[in-house]
Write an enzyme that holds these catalytic residues in place. Structure first.
Site, short mmCIF file in Angstrom:
data_model
loop_
_atom_site.label_atom_id
_atom_site.label_comp_id
_atom_site.label_asym_id
_atom_site.label_seq_id
_atom_site.Cartn_x
_atom_site.Cartn_y
_atom_site.Cartn_z
N LYS A 95 -6.53 -8.87 12.67
CA LYS A 95 -5.53 -8.19 14.03
C LYS A 95 -5.41 -8.51 15.38
CE LYS A 95 -4.66 -5.57 9.96
NZ LYS A 95 -3.55 -4.53 9.61
N ILE B 277 2.14 -4.06 12.11
CA ILE B 277 2.34 -3.04 13.41
C ILE B 277 1.12 -3.38 14.82
CG2 ILE B 277 2.81 -1.25 14.55
CD1 ILE B 277 4.04 -0.05 11.55
N ASN C 2 1.56 4.25 0.26
CA ASN C 2 0.35 4.53 1.14
C ASN C 2 -0.25 5.56 0.96
OD1 ASN C 2 0.38 2.01 0.92
ND2 ASN C 2 -1.30 1.85 2.39
N PHE D 124 -7.07 1.02 12.75
CA PHE D 124 -8.01 2.79 11.63
C PHE D 124 -8.35 0.74 9.51
CE2 PHE D 124 -9.19 6.18 12.02
CZ PHE D 124 -8.56 6.52 13.61
N PRO E 147 5.62 -6.43 8.45
CA PRO E 147 5.62 -6.64 9.46
C PRO E 147 3.83 -6.62 9.74
CG PRO E 147 7.20 -5.79 10.23
CD PRO E 147 7.11 -5.42 8.76
N LYS F 139 20.13 3.82 -8.60
CA LYS F 139 19.26 4.07 -9.38
C LYS F 139 18.96 3.38 -10.33
CE LYS F 139 16.40 7.58 -12.03
NZ LYS F 139 16.28 8.61 -12.62
N ASP G 2 2.16 -2.39 2.59
CA ASP G 2 1.69 -3.47 3.13
C ASP G 2 3.07 -4.17 2.73
OD1 ASP G 2 -0.28 -3.60 4.37
OD2 ASP G 2 -1.85 -3.31 2.04
N LYS H 62 -11.30 -7.65 9.56
CA LYS H 62 -10.07 -7.31 10.23
C LYS H 62 -9.58 -7.03 11.60
CE LYS H 62 -8.47 -4.55 6.22
NZ LYS H 62 -8.36 -3.24 5.79
N1 CTP Z 1 -1.75 -1.67 10.12
C1 CTP Z 1 -0.67 -1.88 10.69
N2 CTP Z 1 0.56 -3.02 10.14
C2 CTP Z 1 0.28 -2.66 8.35
C3 CTP Z 1 -0.87 -2.94 7.95
C4 CTP Z 1 -1.54 -2.07 8.30
O1 CTP Z 1 -0.52 -1.20 11.86
N3 CTP Z 1 1.64 -3.18 7.51
C5 CTP Z 1 -2.78 -1.12 10.80
C6 CTP Z 1 -3.08 0.57 10.20
O2 CTP Z 1 -2.69 0.80 10.51
C7 CTP Z 1 -4.37 1.07 10.39
C8 CTP Z 1 -5.09 -1.52 10.48
O3 CTP Z 1 -3.23 -2.29 9.81
O4 CTP Z 1 -4.61 0.32 11.40
C9 CTP Z 1 -5.73 -1.74 9.31
O5 CTP Z 1 -4.68 -1.19 7.52
P1 CTP Z 1 -5.65 -1.30 6.68
O6 CTP Z 1 -4.67 -0.61 5.46
O7 CTP Z 1 -6.46 -0.78 6.13
O8 CTP Z 1 -5.20 -2.73 6.18
P2 CTP Z 1 -4.78 -4.21 5.42
O9 CTP Z 1 -4.08 -4.44 6.92
O10 CTP Z 1 -3.22 -2.63 5.00
O11 CTP Z 1 -5.25 -4.56 5.16
P3 CTP Z 1 -6.30 -4.84 3.98
O12 CTP Z 1 -4.57 -4.31 2.83
O13 CTP Z 1 -5.51 -6.77 3.26
O14 CTP Z 1 -6.54 -4.44 3.22
#
Ligand code: CTP
Length: 494
Positions: free
Chosen positions: A436, A401, A302, A418, A399, A380, A370, A432
């Site tokens: 969560k 977190i 990301n 966030f 997962p 490779k 994700d 969200k």
């Molecule tokens: N987060 C996390 N673990 C993941 C994905 C996200 O802990 N596998 C946390 C991020 O650190 C952040 C929050 O979840 O605090 C939201 O992250 P975001 O990337 O905006 O959301 P996603 O869960 O990835 O959802 P989407 O991609 O559907 O927007």
């Protein structure tokens, strides 16, 4: 001088032996001669004065006895009842340990000195003994000490073991668990709180080894007092200067006063952060991206610079919190005074978070990938010959977190996530938060034409909680971190 009266006043022959670090035959010799050796006089003078006697300085004649309540045997504290074992390590700031001892006594502590061999290059055990009115211990293998006190009893007799100054070498030995002298043996044997006031040259302080030792000791519960920025004894300027004795004494006493018994207390950059309600609170912060390998050379990740997460960790640490920063690979420097855990993948980040729990607060600012590749190639991956041919990667979900922390059995009291959204910011971020299970979401719009977020020092966000939405203007990420910390402070004091 009436030596018999002095011996009685100080609790008997055994107590005098201990005070002067001599055997029984020495006391017999003094009694036969009717006077004390010169080196013993300042120690005896200080001990008698401390017990409330009025003494004539030149011949140690007792002029007046203390009121009955203060005539107690040696080693009994007449003030706060708090006992501090003051370990002096071998650095140029050792001379400040004497003033620290004096300040501690003024605050009502009973101070016993312990010196390393290095410390004796800078100050003498006699000066510390004279100041504290107590024998200064310096040898692990002294039979007298072992018979009369023993390092285990010495270590256990204190409410606080305070190291002033804590040199780079001393912290390294303490971190490694080396017990090759009395001071380091005490550190291993003590069950009391331990505090250290680091002092060293700025380059030594900045060295990765020192940072590691400092962070690990802190993680194990050692309370760090400083260092601060300023002129150091070696003539250089920078961080590494020891806090002033009055600050060290005040922080040490706070550690052992009943209302602060459970909280860690740190003083950093000359500011006493015990004033912040976050002082001593254990806070997990995730930051940066996670990187999920595809094969030996490629990965999925990301976009994230780690600037916001690191700024939050830095701000909380400055307010005295015990911050564990768990971060994916970033170019940001590790903030001072945080315990850094470097990870690469989401699974590693989750494992590190689980290991860091329990904590009072968790802030998930990491941009966690994700998806990860179902099976990582150990070679490779080669492109197909056909330039038109596509490529399909089988992915599985990582997962979550934030969701894990929010639903953990040892869930922090305050969990903050966030949300980076490209559209419908408020709606998506609100959903969200509910999905969560976290308490607050800091939502920001990303991916627009004038996207200020990724890699920038600017951010614009809103705080969404069960109580509603608080919209914040665009600001520096460091300012956003301060604003968030202010909100957290308000929340924990509610
Ligand atoms: N987060 C996390 N673990 C993941 C994905 C996200 O802990 N596998 C946390 C991020 O650190 C952040 C929050 O979840 O605090 C939201 O992250 P975001 O990337 O905006 O959301 P996603 O869960 O990835 O959802 P989407 O991609 O559907 O927007």
């Amino acid at each position: 001088m009436n030596l018999s009266a002095i011996i009685t006043a100080l609790g008997g022959r055994h107590a005098i032996q201990q005070l002067l670090n001599v055997g029984p035959s020495a006391i017999s010799n003094y009694l036969t001669r009717g006077h004390l050796p010169e080196r013993a006089k300042p120690i005896i003078y200080a001990a008698l004065t401390k017990k409330g006697y009025q003494i004539r300085a030149d011949d140690l004649e007792i002029l007046a006895c203390p009121p009955a309540t203060s005539s107690q045997p040696l080693h009994h504290d007449t003030h706060s009842g708090k006992r501090i074992l003051l370990i002096v390590a071998g650095g140029i700031a050792a001379y400040k340990a004497l003033e620290t001892a004096r300040q501690l006594q003024q605050l009502g502590a009973h101070v016993t000195g312990v010196m390393t061999d290095g410390a004796k290059q800078f100050i003498t055990p006699l000066s510390l003994a004279a100041l504290t009115g107590e024998k200064c211990y310096d040898s692990l293998f002294s039979l007298t000490d072992e018979a009369e006190m023993g390092h285990i009893r010495l270590a256990r007799s204190a409410d606080l073991v305070l190291v002033v100054p804590a040199t780079a070498n001393f912290m390294a030995r303490a971190n490694a668990g080396i017990a090759d002298d009395l001071a380091t043996t005490i550190l291993l044997a003590t069950t009391a709180k331990v505090a250290m006031a680091p002092a060293m040259n700025p380059a030594m302080w900045a060295h990765a080894a020192t940072k590691h030792n400092f962070a690990t000791l802190r993680q194990r519960g050692v309370h760090m007092i400083g260092p601060v920025s300023g002129d150091t004894a070696c003539g250089e300027e920078g961080e590494g200067r020891m806090c002033e004795p009055a600050d060290i004494a005040a922080a040490a006493m706070q550690l052992i006063t009943p209302q602060n018994m459970t909280n860690a207390q740190d003083i950093t950059n000359g500011r006493n952060h015990n004033k912040s309600p976050l002082a001593g609170k254990r806070i997990i912060v995730t930051s940066g991206p996670t990187i999920e390998p595809i094969d030996k050379v490629r990965f999925i990740a990301n976009r994230s610079s780690g600037k916001q997460g690191h700024a939050i960790a830095a701000t909380l640490a400055k307010r005295g919190a015990d911050v564990i920063l768990i971060s994916g690979p970033v170019n940001e420097p590790t903030p001072d005074q945080v315990t850094m855990v470097q990870v690469t993948t989401a699974s590693e980040m989750l494992a590190a978070c689980k290991a860091a729990l329990p904590a009072e607060i968790a802030i998930c600012a990491a941009a966690v990938a994700d998806w990860r590749v179902q099976s990582i190639s150990d070679q490779k991956l080669k492109k197909p010959e056909d330039p038109e041919a596509g490529m399909t990667l089988a992915l599985c979900q990582n997962p979550d977190i934030l969701a894990h922390i929010s639903s953990a059995s040892n869930r922090p009291k305050l969990v903050i996530g966030f949300a980076a959204e490209t559209k419908n910011l408020l709606q998506n971020a609100t959903k969200k938060r509910q999905r969560k299970g976290c308490d607050w979401i800091i939502a920001n719009q990303v991916g627009g034409d004038a996207d200020p977020v990724f890699g920038s020092t600017l951010n614009q966000a809103m705080l969404i909680s069960a109580n509603g939405v608080d919209e914040w203007p665009q600001m520096q990420k460091a300012d956003l971190a301060e604003r968030l910390a202010d909100h957290i402070e308000a929340e924990v004091t509610r």
